[in-house]
Design an enzyme around this catalytic site. Sequence first.
Site, PDB file in Angstrom:
ATOM      1  N   LYS A 172       0.880  -1.166   0.000  1.00  0.00           N
ATOM      2  CA  LYS A 172       0.000   0.000   0.000  1.00  0.00           C
ATOM      3  C   LYS A 172       0.915   1.212   0.000  1.00  0.00           C
ATOM      4  O   LYS A 172       2.070   1.112   0.420  1.00  0.00           O
ATOM      5  CB  LYS A 172      -0.888   0.002   1.246  1.00  0.00           C
ATOM      6  N   HIS A 224       2.249   6.926   2.639  1.00  0.00           N
ATOM      7  CA  HIS A 224       1.620   8.231   2.410  1.00  0.00           C
ATOM      8  C   HIS A 224       2.123   9.289   3.387  1.00  0.00           C
ATOM      9  O   HIS A 224       2.961   9.008   4.250  1.00  0.00           O
ATOM     10  CB  HIS A 224       0.093   8.106   2.420  1.00  0.00           C
ATOM     11  N   HIS A 277       2.390   8.526   7.027  1.00  0.00           N
ATOM     12  CA  HIS A 277       3.551   7.732   7.441  1.00  0.00           C
ATOM     13  C   HIS A 277       4.796   8.598   7.532  1.00  0.00           C
ATOM     14  O   HIS A 277       5.630   8.410   8.417  1.00  0.00           O
ATOM     15  CB  HIS A 277       3.789   6.573   6.457  1.00  0.00           C
TER      16      HIS A 277
HETATM   17  N1  ARG Z   1       0.500   0.017   9.815  1.00  0.00           N
HETATM   18  C1  ARG Z   1      -0.345   0.988  10.449  1.00  0.00           C
HETATM   19  C2  ARG Z   1      -0.869   1.982   9.407  1.00  0.00           C
HETATM   20  O1  ARG Z   1      -0.193   2.235   8.452  1.00  0.00           O
HETATM   21  C3  ARG Z   1       0.347   1.767  11.538  1.00  0.00           C
HETATM   22  C4  ARG Z   1       0.847   0.910  12.681  1.00  0.00           C
HETATM   23  C5  ARG Z   1       0.860   1.635  13.978  1.00  0.00           C
HETATM   24  N2  ARG Z   1       1.429   0.856  15.056  1.00  0.00           N
HETATM   25  C6  ARG Z   1       0.813  -0.129  15.695  1.00  0.00           C
HETATM   26  N3  ARG Z   1       1.476  -0.778  16.656  1.00  0.00           N
HETATM   27  N4  ARG Z   1      -0.432  -0.448  15.459  1.00  0.00           N
HETATM   28  O2  ARG Z   1      -1.935   2.518   9.546  1.00  0.00           O
END
Ligand code: ARG
Length: 362
Positions: free
Chosen positions: A132, A135, A138
């Site tokens: 994905k 963005h 991030h």
């Molecule tokens: N992968 C998730 C996203 O892009 C963020 C992860 C955040 N950290 C966690 N421990 N859930 O939305």
Amino acid sequence: MLTLKKKTADILEAAVKAGFGEGILSAADIFAMLEYPPDRSMGDLALPCFKLSKALRRSPVQIADALAAAVKCEEFSEVSAINGYLNFKINPASFATRVVSDVERLGDKYGSPMDGVGKTVVLDYSSPNVAKPFHIGHLGTTVIGHSLKLLHEFAGYKCVGINYLGDWGTQFGKLIVAYKMWGDKALIEEGGVDELVKLYVKINNAIKDEEEQGITTLADQSRAEFKKLEEADEDNLALWRWFVSVSLEEYQKTYKQLDIEFDSYKGESFYTDKMPAQVQLLRDKGLLEIDDGASIVNLEKWNMPVCLILKRDGSTLYPTRDIAAAVYRKGEYAFDKAIYVTSAQQSLHFAQWFKVVELMGY
Ligand code: ARG
């Protein structure tokens, strides 16, 4: 100035002890009461003694007078009691002498509170989702997370920067179906994660189109492929590994540009075999309820929607993985603090599973 403020609080603690008795006020209490006067002609630091009246059972004027006589510090040119305030004026020469020698002695560490020495903090940030797009959100958590890490390092903490890659979940079933139908190996090797994103968007649109016609073929196929992946099917595992490495390569280019490194890339997939034990613990503690076939934790008492732990088909979810990851990190790093940097849209998710691990007794 912070150092002098701390030193002043220590001196005042001793003065209070000598004049009024032991254990009444700590240096930390006094530190919190010290102020920078808005009008610097009054002094560079001030103690409003009405804040001590209750604890010392004296009027502010009496307290200020008593402390003014007791405080001796070469860094102040004058300590005076005025209307219940104790005012301190800095002696610039001795203040500067001490600051310069501190800078010489501490070098890069000058200004560090050093309150993290002997403590560990784990920071979870960036954490993009494989296949994905990486963005703007991030990018935000990457930079903020890294800054928090540097600040903690400066304060003496041992820091562990974790990139919790979104490398597991039903999207991989979709991607596998899409790749098998339309994928072109050379194109992906050439175009990297952008090509994976294209495939992902294409399959999602196709699933949506089918849905509108009441068909679920592609959705069913995707679920089946993910199930195969979860059951360690060699072909699907190989594809998945490849998707992850293609994506990671791309992310690492971005991290390199930002000069950011992570100590761990253990993503969601790492926790697949660590979840059952936590689910069992939830069950043993009587926290799991079955709702329409799914396993949930009821959080009504805390004004939150239920936290989903297992879907009806037994597959795990985002909160389940976060719970297993937190428990693993506690065991692995024995952290004093765990920081998650993520988008505000996820605040409910975090509030829910933080409550769940608390209920589990962690
Ligand atoms: N992968 C998730 C996203 O892009 C963020 C992860 C955040 N950290 C966690 N421990 N859930 O939305």
